[in-house]
Design a protein around this motif. Structure first.
Motif: not given
Lengths: 420, 420
Positions: B123, B142-144
């Motif tokens: 994150l 990948i978390t934004l």
């Protein structure tokens, strides 16, 4: 107890949505509402608001079975927005989550953007998370998790991703519920109030903003919110003003107007400056970075700007000096917007005659006294008779004294005493 | 116990990073490691790996105090990658999180992409989450989370956002740790194994892929992973092959090669097809959607394609028919890539002579027997003598029988018996 809303198309993704729901429920103290926005009605006891109920309660009972895809998307977005708004008003939304492809992402994002405030957890598991997310996220805090594989079939990768998503939104909702409870307590302690001041910043105005922040926060009960003036930043500030989350503004860096009028890549749209004026907030406006229009790599600068002074900031950022004619347009834009105020006593315009950015100071790459003069005169002329105070200052926008004086001007508008 | 790594520049964002750390620790059972990747050393007992240790252990003790920004970024990315890799190998990473602006985001994302597998929670709280995220996310998970305001100053908005982020990564890490424990148990039950089959899909090959999935999953111990061939999809499949997360491939939709060679917007790069060949996986390759190069809105189609047959899929997607000359290039690309295999018995190429997409069938907008013929002949010629089996089939790529036969071909390569 915390509440999580799940939005999804149960006719195409029921299995995946139910898995996501189960993952959320793994975290103790979290309850879920599943809203079905699919085309075909689905019967399943896990669906809290079935598609037919959604359409009859919020969509005039429309028949969607043969509706074109775009119309369906629009209708369902409206229906889901109303349903979520009802839940939110009843205090039953601490988080919202969705999982889907491009259409599902667009629908869920519109609901989240339109109905829920910044700070309330929002998560979308999406195939569209790696690419241009601005149409989805906008100026909000929608969090995007890339699904890597399609949201189609519960293979171990998607199970891992949906497990992460469920754990994420569940615990964010618990955190939100705890904050919500705390805020209700805190309203009793209103005397501890700090004034919430938004400030717009750009690389070339950072020293000025840092000095303003330091002066305000060390002398007054103020907390600052810095917005990076890259389009989403200005929009975010305007949004937070409308949500009532800011008390005053130092709009030091109005540069996004250049990009709006000159075709640059960092526009915040034609609504820039509106929110603070409409809300009649204390509002100190300055002219930070009005000397530049932003583009990407050097070869993306439009042909019409080839005769301008061009500054390559780095490999991906190229700046074009605004011309006198553009400065007139920009000045008109600002004056027109500010003149709409019903409280001219709340607004001041500060003109940093020594330079509107680091590059516009004497000897800088964008020094251009002619363009500056047009900008300053246009604003003065445009605002004459408006009752809005104009401060002409010989210093540049990053001057520490200029910063301190702007900060003091805002403090005076807020009626603050030093150390108070 | 679950472990979360925090990466950040403590010289500029210590206050924000410590707040994030506190939020993570609110969730019981989660331990944190804070890695300082700033320019100036900072002393704080909350920092697990101080900047000086990072540089001495992984960066040859370089002096970074006056290093140009880009060099610093590269060095610190390498140092942090090695540190995180060590932690990961020791079983001490169940999640990773960062918060920052453009440079901080670039650094953290590179570490996450290079060191950690898909499925492990990642994150980043970032000012760069609303815009083109492909350089950050790539083909990974990948978390934004958009920070809305700058990660500068703990105003209530940023506190809300960082509280959400801390709650999110903490619970994702717990979920990951639980899965990790379960997987160690499950390896005992290896007889329950399902074969993990990756399949590439596009809108115009969806019926074919759906039929393959249905046939494989209802007849064999197989689970399918569908990859949307829009650039990140193909890259994601290649990545998962390299991570050992797939056992076999039906590369039905090789269309990204058209965009790579023809300048379209959905390229997966020049490495497409490599991973399955290098890993010598059972690999059925077909020619799905090799009739089209993808562009955005109609006016973004390059001038050189004006004489082609052009199909407007919708307002944001325009397709250009590949020419015979391009079909030769595409055919050469495929043959060259596949010929590199050390196990020609693992590969088959299936040629759907009835049409490579929905649009290429007789009467379709992209029907072009001349271009198709060049494609087919180039591949056959290129692979002659390679030992790779070529199946010429009169049906089109979406034909249900063609789908079933391709699925059976893969099942045979995996040595599977129906119902087994």
């Amino acid at each position: 107890m915390a509440y999580v809303v799940i939005i999804g198309t149960c006719d195409t993704k029921l299995q995946e949505l139910l898995f996501l729901r189960d993952q959320i429920k793994e975290t103790a103290g979290v309850e879920t509402f599943l809203i079905d926005v699919g085309r075909k009605p689905v019967v399943n006891k896990a669906i809290t608001i079935p598609q037919a109920h959604l359409l009859s309660n919020h969509g005039d009972g429309a028949d969607v079975s043969n509706m074109p895809r775009n119309e369906l998307l629009e209708l369902m977005t409206g229906c889901a927005s109303k349903a979520v708004q009802d839940l939110y008003r009843a205090g039953l939304v601490d988080g919202i989550v969705s999982a889907g492809g491009s259409s599902g992402t667009a629908l869920a994002a519109a609901v989240m953007r339109d109905v829920l405030p910044v700070g309330l957890p929002k998560l979308i598991v999406s195939t569209m998370a790696s690419g241009d997310t601005r149409p989805v996220v906008g100026e909000t805090d929608i969090t995007l998790m890339h699904s890597v594989v399609d949201v189609a079939g519960l293979n171990p990768i998607l199970r891992d991703i949906l497990s992460n998503a469920g754990a994420s939104i569940a615990n964010m909702a618990l955190s939100h519920a705890a904050r919500r409870a705390k805020k209700m307590e805190d309203t009793a302690a209103e005397s501890m109030k700090r004034w919430r001041v938004g400030i717009t910043m750009f690389g070339v105005t950072t020293p000025g903003v840092d000095a303003i922040r330091a002066h305000l926060e060390s002398n007054y009960p103020v907390e600052t919110y810095v917005f990076h003036a890259v389009g989403t930043g200005g929009r975010a500030m305007e949004r937070l003003i409308r949500e009532g989350q800011l008390d005053a503004i130092i709009d030091l860096t109005t540069t996004e107007i250049c990009d709006h009028l000159g075709g640059g890549v960092l526009s915040a749209g034609g609504g820039r400056l509106d929110a603070a004026v409409e809300a009649s907030l204390p509002n100190i406006v300055s002219l930070g970075a009005l000397d530049m229009i932003n583009f990407g790599p050097r070869d993306t600068v439009p042909k019409k700007y080839e005769d301008r002074v061009i500054f390559e900031h780095n490999a991906t950022v190229t700046l074009v000096r605004t011309s006198p004619e553009q400065c007139r347009e920009i000045g008109d834009f600002i004056a027109e917007k500010l003149k709409k105020t019903k409280r001219s006593d709340m607004i001041e315009v500060w003109i940093p005659k020594g330079g509107v950015s680091m590059l516009a100071v004497p000897g800088g790459a964008f020094e251009d006294s002619q363009a500056d003069k047009v900008l300053f005169e246009t604003i003065k002329t445009g605002l004459s008779g408006s009752g809005i105070k104009i401060v002409e200052d010989e210093r540049d926008v990053n001057d520490k004294g200029f910063a301190r004086d702007i900060a003091e001007a805002l403090a005076a508008k807020l009626g603050l005493q030093k150390g108070g």
